[in-house]
Design an enzyme around this catalytic site. Sequence first.
Site, PDB file in Angstrom:
ATOM      1  N   LYS A 184       0.815  -1.210   0.000  1.00 27.43           N
ATOM      2  CA  LYS A 184       0.000   0.000   0.000  1.00 27.43           C
ATOM      3  C   LYS A 184       0.855   1.269   0.000  1.00 27.43           C
ATOM      4  O   LYS A 184       2.069   1.204   0.179  1.00 27.43           O
ATOM      5  CB  LYS A 184      -0.975  -0.033   1.183  1.00 27.43           C
TER       6      LYS A 184
HETATM    7  C1  LIG Z   1      -5.480  -4.241   0.804  1.00 27.25           C
HETATM    8  C2  LIG Z   1      -6.950  -4.004   0.759  1.00 27.25           C
HETATM    9  C3  LIG Z   1      -7.778  -4.273   1.846  1.00 27.25           C
HETATM   10  C4  LIG Z   1      -7.316  -5.024   3.068  1.00 27.25           C
HETATM   11  O1  LIG Z   1      -6.340  -4.399   3.779  1.00 27.25           O
HETATM   12  P1  LIG Z   1      -5.659  -5.204   4.989  1.00 27.25           P
HETATM   13  O2  LIG Z   1      -4.940  -4.131   5.754  1.00 27.25           O
HETATM   14  O3  LIG Z   1      -4.732  -6.193   4.375  1.00 27.25           O
HETATM   15  O4  LIG Z   1      -6.751  -5.828   5.780  1.00 27.25           O
HETATM   16  C5  LIG Z   1      -9.105  -3.905   1.780  1.00 27.25           C
HETATM   17  N1  LIG Z   1      -9.606  -3.333   0.676  1.00 27.25           N
HETATM   18  C6  LIG Z   1      -8.857  -3.089  -0.411  1.00 27.25           C
HETATM   19  C7  LIG Z   1      -9.476  -2.425  -1.592  1.00 27.25           C
HETATM   20  C8  LIG Z   1      -7.506  -3.438  -0.418  1.00 27.25           C
HETATM   21  O5  LIG Z   1      -6.770  -3.222  -1.522  1.00 27.25           O
END
Ligand SMILES: *Cc1c(COP(=O)(O)O)cnc(C)c1O
Length: 383
Positions: A184
Site C-alpha cells: 500500500k
Molecule cells: C489491501 C486491501 C484491503 C485489506 O487491507 P488489509 O490491511 O490487508 O486488511 C481492503 N480493501 C482493499 C481495496 C484493499 O486493496
Amino acid sequence: MSDNTVPFCRTEITPEAQQAALRVLASGWVTTGAESFAFEQEFGAWVQAPYAVAVSSCTAAIEMALRTLGLPQGAPVLTPTLTFCGAVQAIVHAGLRPVLVDADSSTLTVSAEGVAKAARDGAAAMVIQHMGGYPVDGAELAEAAGIAPGTVVEDAAHGLGATVGGRPVGSFSRAGCFSFYATKNLPIGEGGAITTTDGELAERWRRMRLHGMSGDSWRRYHRSGTWRYTVEDAGMKANLTDLQAAIGREQLRRLAAWQQRRAAIAARYDAQLGGIPGLELPPRPATDTHAWHLYIVRIHRRAFGTDRDTVSERLGEAGIGTSVHFIPVHHLPYFRNLLGLDACGELATADQVFPQLLSLPLHPGLTDSDVDRVCEALADLAA
Ligand SMILES: *Cc1c(COP(=O)(O)O)cnc(C)c1O
C-alpha cells in the site's frame, strides 16, 4: 532472475524506520503503547482527520466500523463487486449481508445509478472503495442509495492521498479505513487505521480493538498501569503494535514525497502509452487528486491484437511484474454460495471489464527507465 527486472511491487522500509523498529525491540515494550498513540496523532494530522485509531488491518477497521452502526443481524450492506475479497469478508464478519454493486465502466468504481439499482430492495449501509486511488464521493452515493451519509464506511485502502471535493479522503467521514499492508501507499508490512470526525466513536473503537477492555488497560503490565479493568462492549483483537507504529511514524515522513513520485510515474505512463491502439488508460478525476495506488490499464483484445492474459504472461517473460485488480467478488465460489448468485446478469459491467484489467508496476522505487521499459514492452506487444 536477471537484475534488470521491473517488479510489480517492492516494499521500501526506510533506514530510519528500520532503526525505529530496532529501538522498540530493545525498549522492553513492543505491543500497543506510546508509539501507537504517537502514530495515531501523526497519521490523523497527515490526513487532516480529527481522530485516528490504529488497528491491525483495514479488514478489521471495516468490520469495527460496521459493527458500531448497530444494525440488525443480516442487514443488507452495499459493496462493489470489483473490490478486494477481504473487504467483503469484513461485512460477513460483522454479521451483515453483502449486496454487490456493479462496476462503472469508466472509473471502475461504482456509479450513482449502479448503487441505486442495487439498493432497490433496501440497503442499511454501504462500503465504498477508492479503486486504485480514484476518489469516490460517499455522500453522493449515499443519496443515490437512499441511506444516511453516516452509514457509509470508506474502504480507503487505495485512497490515502486522494481528495474528494478538495478535502483529503479520511478527513470528513464517520469512518475512513486505511491499510498499511506491504503493497500500500504507506507500507508498514501489516497494519491499519480508522479515521473519524466523531470523538466518542474513536474512544469506542480504542476499546473495541483490544477485547472491549476499558480505557488504559493496555498499560496493565506497565509501571504506570493497574490490573483493574472493565468490559462494557463487544471486543475484537485488532490492536496495532508499537513495533509497527514506530515503523509507520518514520514511513509517514516520506509519504508526501512518495505520493509525488507515484503521480509522476502515472504521468510518464500516460504520456508514453496514450497512442497505443486498444490500450485504455486510467481515467483522471476532473478536479480532485488521484492517490495513484494502482495504474490500471485496460487491454481491448481486438484493437490491441492480444488478450490480457497473454500480455501479462509476455511481460512476465520480459521480467516485468503485473497484477489484476480485482477478480469480481461474484466470481469467487465462497461468495457465490453465500449469496446464491447463479445468474450474474446484473453485474454485467464487472464481467465485461474484468478480462481487460491489468495493473502495471507503480511504486516510488521505480526509475524513469523502468517505466520506459514497461511502455516499450507494451508497445512491442501491440505491434
Ligand atoms: C489491501 C486491501 C484491503 C485489506 O487491507 P488489509 O490491511 O490487508 O486488511 C481492503 N480493501 C482493499 C481495496 C484493499 O486493496
